[in-house]
Design an enzyme around this catalytic site. Structure first.
Site, mmCIF file in Angstrom:
data_model
loop_
_atom_site.group_PDB
_atom_site.id
_atom_site.type_symbol
_atom_site.label_atom_id
_atom_site.label_comp_id
_atom_site.label_asym_id
_atom_site.label_seq_id
_atom_site.Cartn_x
_atom_site.Cartn_y
_atom_site.Cartn_z
ATOM 1 N N GLU A 1 0.811 -1.219 0.000
ATOM 2 C CA GLU A 1 0.000 0.000 0.000
ATOM 3 C C GLU A 1 0.845 1.270 0.000
ATOM 4 O OE1 GLU A 1 -3.150 1.925 3.078
ATOM 5 O OE2 GLU A 1 -3.453 -0.180 2.526
ATOM 6 N N ASP A 2 1.971 1.236 0.704
ATOM 7 C CA ASP A 2 2.720 2.468 0.940
ATOM 8 C C ASP A 2 4.075 2.543 0.239
ATOM 9 O OD1 ASP A 2 0.730 3.495 2.507
ATOM 10 O OD2 ASP A 2 1.666 2.994 4.408
#
Length: 223
Positions: free
Chosen positions: A84-85
């Site tokens: 996600e990051d």
């Protein structure tokens, strides 16, 4: 409410891990921490602390709090924000840590919005979909949210109310089948009970920023 904020580095976590887990599990977790640290790089939390603090807190919640010993669940907790990051992928996680770890990370990763979608609606759909997640993925999510929720008081008041409402609606029900987490979230809800008060419009204000989690300075919104 018990806090889990003492493991901020591998050096701080390792003695406690070795007290509670088999040596081969600790070695696998060391590899996961190194992998996550490399991928997250110099990303920071809103306080300016390294983003990996959040990952270590999630691990601490599972080990010291919930008593989880499964190495794949624990590895997934450390790796849960890589896709996600960062530019990391599920394929990389699967190759390094196995398909089950990658599957658990996939369950707690907020999808990128598709054509015509906005991030807030995608996040809402993701949160509702967690009710269909497998048991082990729910443990990872509960630990992830506990790490963020325990420091809720650091946010501006309006965001505190919105985050509280979101957690009560979507995350607390996931804890119902997990006695330790059910107790922890009950204590958390009591600690922040004042945030249940309605906003000016009669309800808690909605989280309107692209990320509905406590934001990091990561390249993508936090999960």
């Amino acid at each position: 409410m018990q806090l889990f904020t003492t493991w901020h580095s591998w050096q701080q976590a390792e003695p406690g891990l070795r007290d509670q887990l088999p040596a081969d599990t600790v070695d696998r977790l060391h590899e996961a921490v190194d992998f996550a640290t490399d991928r997250h790089g110099d990303q920071q939390r809103p306080t300016g602390a390294p983003y990996t603090d959040h990952l270590m807190e999630a691990l601490e919640v599972l080990v010291r709090g919930a008593g989880v010993t499964d190495p794949e669940i624990l590895s997934a907790a450390v790796l849960h924000d890589v896709v996600e990051d960062t530019s990391g992928t599920l394929e990389e996680i699967s190759a390094a840590f196995g398909p089950r770890v990658a599957e658990l990370v996939g369950w707690v990763t907020i999808p990128e919005p598709g054509p015509g979608q906005d991030r807030a609606s995608v996040k809402e759909e993701y949160l509702r979909g967690l009710r269909r997640a497998p048991h082990d993925a729910i443990l990872v999510k509960l630990a992830d949210r506990a790490s963020n929720a325990q420091t809720l008081g650091n946010l501006p008041q309006a965001r505190q109310r919105a985050y509280y409402a979101q957690t009560v609606e979507h995350i607390v029900p996931l804890a119902a089948g997990e006695p330790w987490f059910a107790g922890w979230y009950a204590g958390w809800a009591a600690e922040f009970a004042g945030l249940a008060e309605s906003g000016p419009g009669g309800s808690a204000p909605a989280l309107t920023e692209p990320s509905q989690e406590i934001p990091s300075h990561a390249s993508k919104p936090a999960g």
